[in-house]
Design a protein around this motif. Structure first.
Motif, PDB file in Angstrom:
ATOM      1  N   THR A   1      42.459  51.643  46.586  1.00 41.84           N
ATOM      2  CA  THR A   1      42.687  50.584  45.599  1.00 41.84           C
ATOM      3  C   THR A   1      42.413  49.219  46.206  1.00 41.84           C
ATOM      4  O   THR A   1      41.793  48.353  45.586  1.00 41.84           O
ATOM      5  CB  THR A   1      44.136  50.642  45.082  1.00 41.84           C
ATOM      6  N   LYS A   2      42.869  49.025  47.442  1.00 40.31           N
ATOM      7  CA  LYS A   2      42.631  47.742  48.110  1.00 40.31           C
ATOM      8  C   LYS A   2      41.136  47.498  48.292  1.00 40.31           C
ATOM      9  O   LYS A   2      40.660  46.371  48.131  1.00 40.31           O
ATOM     10  CB  LYS A   2      43.344  47.718  49.467  1.00 40.31           C
ATOM     11  N   GLN A   3      40.402  48.540  48.645  1.00 40.94           N
ATOM     12  CA  GLN A   3      38.954  48.402  48.800  1.00 40.94           C
ATOM     13  C   GLN A   3      38.298  48.064  47.468  1.00 40.94           C
ATOM     14  O   GLN A   3      37.446  47.178  47.387  1.00 40.94           O
ATOM     15  CB  GLN A   3      38.368  49.703  49.352  1.00 40.94           C
ATOM     16  N   ASP A   4      38.732  48.774  46.413  1.00 39.87           N
ATOM     17  CA  ASP A   4      38.148  48.530  45.094  1.00 39.87           C
ATOM     18  C   ASP A   4      38.488  47.135  44.573  1.00 39.87           C
ATOM     19  O   ASP A   4      37.769  46.595  43.733  1.00 39.87           O
ATOM     20  CB  ASP A   4      38.640  49.578  44.098  1.00 39.87           C
TER      21      ASP A   4
ATOM     22  N   SER B   1      33.857  48.320  52.523  1.00 37.38           N
ATOM     23  CA  SER B   1      33.604  48.532  51.095  1.00 37.38           C
ATOM     24  C   SER B   1      32.108  48.400  50.841  1.00 37.38           C
ATOM     25  O   SER B   1      31.556  47.301  50.922  1.00 37.38           O
ATOM     26  CB  SER B   1      34.388  47.519  50.259  1.00 37.38           C
ATOM     27  N   PRO B   2      31.438  49.497  50.547  1.00 40.48           N
ATOM     28  CA  PRO B   2      29.992  49.450  50.368  1.00 40.48           C
ATOM     29  C   PRO B   2      29.582  48.931  48.989  1.00 40.48           C
ATOM     30  O   PRO B   2      30.411  48.798  48.081  1.00 40.48           O
ATOM     31  CB  PRO B   2      29.578  50.909  50.534  1.00 40.48           C
ATOM     32  N   TYR B   3      28.312  48.670  48.865  1.00 40.07           N
ATOM     33  CA  TYR B   3      27.709  48.252  47.591  1.00 40.07           C
ATOM     34  C   TYR B   3      27.720  49.431  46.621  1.00 40.07           C
ATOM     35  O   TYR B   3      27.514  50.572  47.013  1.00 40.07           O
ATOM     36  CB  TYR B   3      26.274  47.797  47.862  1.00 40.07           C
ATOM     37  N   GLY B   4      27.979  49.150  45.339  1.00 40.77           N
ATOM     38  CA  GLY B   4      27.869  50.216  44.346  1.00 40.77           C
ATOM     39  C   GLY B   4      28.895  50.110  43.233  1.00 40.77           C
ATOM     40  O   GLY B   4      29.775  49.255  43.244  1.00 40.77           O
ATOM     41  N   MET B   5      28.766  51.026  42.272  1.00 46.26           N
ATOM     42  CA  MET B   5      29.674  51.057  41.133  1.00 46.26           C
ATOM     43  C   MET B   5      31.000  51.690  41.525  1.00 46.26           C
ATOM     44  O   MET B   5      31.042  52.624  42.320  1.00 46.26           O
ATOM     45  CB  MET B   5      29.050  51.855  39.976  1.00 46.26           C
ATOM     46  N   ARG B   6      32.079  51.183  40.946  1.00 50.94           N
ATOM     47  CA  ARG B   6      33.395  51.747  41.201  1.00 50.94           C
ATOM     48  C   ARG B   6      34.289  51.546  39.992  1.00 50.94           C
ATOM     49  O   ARG B   6      34.075  50.636  39.197  1.00 50.94           O
ATOM     50  CB  ARG B   6      34.029  51.111  42.435  1.00 50.94           C
ATOM     51  N   LEU B   7      35.296  52.412  39.877  1.00 52.75           N
ATOM     52  CA  LEU B   7      36.228  52.335  38.745  1.00 52.75           C
ATOM     53  C   LEU B   7      37.319  51.328  39.072  1.00 52.75           C
ATOM     54  O   LEU B   7      38.066  51.506  40.032  1.00 52.75           O
ATOM     55  CB  LEU B   7      36.844  53.709  38.465  1.00 52.75           C
ATOM     56  N   HIS B   8      37.388  50.278  38.262  1.00 58.12           N
ATOM     57  CA  HIS B   8      38.381  49.238  38.495  1.00 58.12           C
ATOM     58  C   HIS B   8      39.783  49.812  38.252  1.00 58.12           C
ATOM     59  O   HIS B   8      40.052  50.372  37.187  1.00 58.12           O
ATOM     60  CB  HIS B   8      38.126  48.060  37.554  1.00 58.12           C
ATOM     61  N   PRO B   9      40.709  49.708  39.241  1.00 60.19           N
ATOM     62  CA  PRO B   9      42.041  50.328  39.123  1.00 60.19           C
ATOM     63  C   PRO B   9      42.885  49.791  37.971  1.00 60.19           C
ATOM     64  O   PRO B   9      43.782  50.481  37.501  1.00 60.19           O
ATOM     65  CB  PRO B   9      42.696  49.994  40.474  1.00 60.19           C
ATOM     66  N   ILE B  10      42.629  48.564  37.530  1.00 62.38           N
ATOM     67  CA  ILE B  10      43.414  47.979  36.443  1.00 62.38           C
ATOM     68  C   ILE B  10      42.669  48.066  35.116  1.00 62.38           C
ATOM     69  O   ILE B  10      43.195  48.536  34.107  1.00 62.38           O
ATOM     70  CB  ILE B  10      43.760  46.503  36.731  1.00 62.38           C
TER      71      ILE B  10
ATOM     72  N   LEU C   1      30.308  46.780  39.174  1.00 62.77           N
ATOM     73  CA  LEU C   1      29.477  46.767  40.376  1.00 62.77           C
ATOM     74  C   LEU C   1      30.122  45.941  41.471  1.00 62.77           C
ATOM     75  O   LEU C   1      30.478  44.779  41.255  1.00 62.77           O
ATOM     76  CB  LEU C   1      28.089  46.187  40.053  1.00 62.77           C
ATOM     77  N   HIS C   2      30.262  46.549  42.634  1.00 64.44           N
ATOM     78  CA  HIS C   2      30.619  45.778  43.826  1.00 64.44           C
ATOM     79  C   HIS C   2      29.284  45.327  44.423  1.00 64.44           C
ATOM     80  O   HIS C   2      28.528  46.126  44.959  1.00 64.44           O
ATOM     81  CB  HIS C   2      31.397  46.641  44.823  1.00 64.44           C
ATOM     82  N   ASP C   3      29.007  44.020  44.276  1.00 65.73           N
ATOM     83  CA  ASP C   3      27.642  43.530  44.465  1.00 65.73           C
ATOM     84  C   ASP C   3      27.246  43.205  45.899  1.00 65.73           C
ATOM     85  O   ASP C   3      26.294  42.462  46.132  1.00 65.73           O
ATOM     86  CB  ASP C   3      27.407  42.296  43.580  1.00 65.73           C
ATOM     87  N   GLY C   4      27.951  43.739  46.853  1.00 60.75           N
ATOM     88  CA  GLY C   4      27.573  43.495  48.242  1.00 60.75           C
ATOM     89  C   GLY C   4      28.213  44.506  49.170  1.00 60.75           C
ATOM     90  O   GLY C   4      28.797  45.498  48.730  1.00 60.75           O
ATOM     91  N   THR C   5      28.090  44.246  50.470  1.00 60.24           N
ATOM     92  CA  THR C   5      28.694  45.096  51.496  1.00 60.24           C
ATOM     93  C   THR C   5      29.765  44.291  52.219  1.00 60.24           C
ATOM     94  O   THR C   5      29.496  43.194  52.700  1.00 60.24           O
ATOM     95  CB  THR C   5      27.640  45.578  52.508  1.00 60.24           C
ATOM     96  N   ASP C   6      30.984  44.859  52.275  1.00 57.35           N
ATOM     97  CA  ASP C   6      32.090  44.177  52.946  1.00 57.35           C
ATOM     98  C   ASP C   6      32.223  44.666  54.381  1.00 57.35           C
ATOM     99  O   ASP C   6      32.213  45.880  54.641  1.00 57.35           O
ATOM    100  CB  ASP C   6      33.405  44.431  52.208  1.00 57.35           C
ATOM    101  N   PHE C   7      32.385  43.708  55.297  1.00 62.18           N
ATOM    102  CA  PHE C   7      32.637  44.019  56.702  1.00 62.18           C
ATOM    103  C   PHE C   7      34.066  43.583  57.018  1.00 62.18           C
ATOM    104  O   PHE C   7      34.425  42.418  56.823  1.00 62.18           O
ATOM    105  CB  PHE C   7      31.653  43.281  57.614  1.00 62.18           C
ATOM    106  N   GLY C   8      34.868  44.509  57.493  1.00 61.40           N
ATOM    107  CA  GLY C   8      36.259  44.201  57.791  1.00 61.40           C
ATOM    108  C   GLY C   8      36.424  43.637  59.191  1.00 61.40           C
ATOM    109  O   GLY C   8      36.498  44.388  60.169  1.00 61.40           O
TER     110      GLY C   8
END
Length: 441
Positions: free
Chosen positions: A41-44, A324-333, A339-346
């Protein structure tokens, strides 16, 4: 501080009694599943507001705990049903055994009466024999016989009497053995009934414990339903704000894409003008060469443009894991695909951000969603116009118009804008279209 959910869960565990290794493993597995659900959920929600992210995490936690509690209740209810079924079976068995015991007792009483009656008969025979000195009967028959025929009759009568008495003795012995068998059967039934009664009592106590446990679990489920309803209400409230923010982000993305497209169009137009100037220069050179027929022949200048054909050669802007990679995901709320429109680096706040490829800084500004943004135009790479953007930084140390080299520090990681923690959100546009950044790595 313990939450109401936590206290309810402890109440259920308390009713269960001693926690076995298997149940401890089950609790560990459920805790692990919950942590994984919260982590996802935090990633999404990594590109959402802190309020919306917190609401989504609370909702995920409430839903997972409710699911676990409902599963535990269903399991306990099945165990109660099994205990009730066993109780019914034992009750039916005891009823049959009681009936069999009653018959066995009646058989013992009847057998005792038969034995007592036969005992009286045998006793009378014994007394009569003693009184008549039956042991002298053969001698008396010899001394009192008047003839051989009379003696034969007396001997036959004596044998008949002896045989009759022996049969009565044997009947008595048989009745005695039968009575002993019936008493043994009665004792065995009484012993079995006692064991079954003990088992039924133990099962009844177990059923009572399970029923109490089920009641506690029902209360826990009811409390968790309230918790989930509250979490859902908070999530619904945050959803309206998150929808508005998503609309803002989409508007921002459209504006960025429009600016990139305009810049690419300008670059292409500049390239066409440059090509036209080169073609004109080459034509003029050829004309001069033709008018001076005695001039030396030579190669006419105008070098043609060459495209970069080697490997892309881009580097990661930070040294850290992709969270968190680029791509479609189901919004928890919102429960819609986005679309998550980029790549996240932690990586931690303050980590240096480096230019992934040589280029020119085109934009640097703040946006409510993406936080501090930096755009680098890398020009034409392997036949495509590439633009990268870094987001959520604390600050940048380069300015628009400045040329940067690959690996040069351009800023520092932060959590500005809609961010649930320190991370870098990398975005890439290819020929003006947003793409998965990993296609260039």
């Amino acid at each position: 501080m313990r939450t109401a959910v936590g206290l309810a869960a402890l109440a259920v565990i308390g009713n269960i009694g001693l926690v076995t290794t298997a149940s401890a493993d089950g609790l560990h597995d459920r805790h692990k599943a919950l942590q994984q659900a919260i982590s996802k959920t935090k990633q999404d929600m990594s590109e959402s507001s802190a309020t919306a992210a917190a609401a989504a995490v609370a909702l995920t936690k409430a839903e997972q705990q409710l699911k676990d509690a409902q599963a535990e209740l269903a399991k306990t209810q099945q165990e109660v049903a099994a205990a009730q079924k066993k109780d019914d079976a034992l009750a039916a068995k005891l009823k049959q055994q009681q009936e069999a015991l009653a018959k066995a007792k009646a058989a013992v009483v009847a057998g005792q009466k038969r034995l007592d009656k036969q005992k009286a008969v045998v006793g009378a025979i014994v007394r009569d024999d003693v009184q008549k000195h039956a042991n002298l009967l053969p001698l008396a028959m010899l001394t009192t016989s008047t003839s051989m025929g009379d003696l034969a009759n007396r001997i036959q009568l004596s044998q008949t009497m002896l045989d009759t008495n022996q049969a009565k003795f044997e009947t008595y012995t048989a009745l005695q053995k039968q009575l002993e068998a019936e008493k043994a059967k009665q004792a065995a039934l009484e012993k079995q009934i006692a064991a079954d009664k003990a088992e039924a009592a133990k099962n009844l106590e177990h059923k009572k414990v399970l029923e109490q446990q089920a009641e506690a679990q029902k209360a826990t489920v009811a409390e968790l339903v309230k918790q989930r309803a509250a979490a859902q209400a908070a999530a619904d409230q945050a959803a309206a704000q998150d929808k508005a923010r998503f609309a803002e982000l989409q508007k921002e993305d459209a504006a960025v894409q429009k600016r990139i497209a305009a810049r690419i169009a300008a670059q292409k137009a500049a390239a066409r003008r440059a090509a036209a100037r080169r073609a004109a220069a080459e034509a003029a050179a050829r004309a001069r060469h033709h008018s001076h027929s005695h001039s030396h022949s030579g190669g006419g200048g105008g070098g043609s443009s060459s495209s970069y054909s080697a490997h892309h050669g881009f580097i990661y802007p930070v040294d850290g894991p992709i969270t968190s990679p680029y791509g479609m995901r189901l919004h928890p709320i919102l429960h819609v695909w986005k679309l998550h429109d980029g790549t996240d680096f932690g990586v931690g706040c303050g980590t240096p951000i480096r230019a992934p490829y040589p280029g020119r800084v085109t934009e640097e500004y703040y946006n409510a969603g993406y936080g501090n943004r930096l755009f680098i135009d890398h020009g034409r790479v392997d036949g495509h116009y590439i633009t990268t953007a870094m987001n959520h930084a604390i600050r940048y140390i380069v300015s628009p118009g400045q040329h940067v080299s690959q690996g040069q520090v351009v800023g520092y990681v932060g959590e500005t804008g809609y961010a649930t923690g320190c991370h870098l959100h990398l975005m890439v546009w290819e020929d003006g279209n947003m793409i998965n950044p990993m296609r260039w790595y």
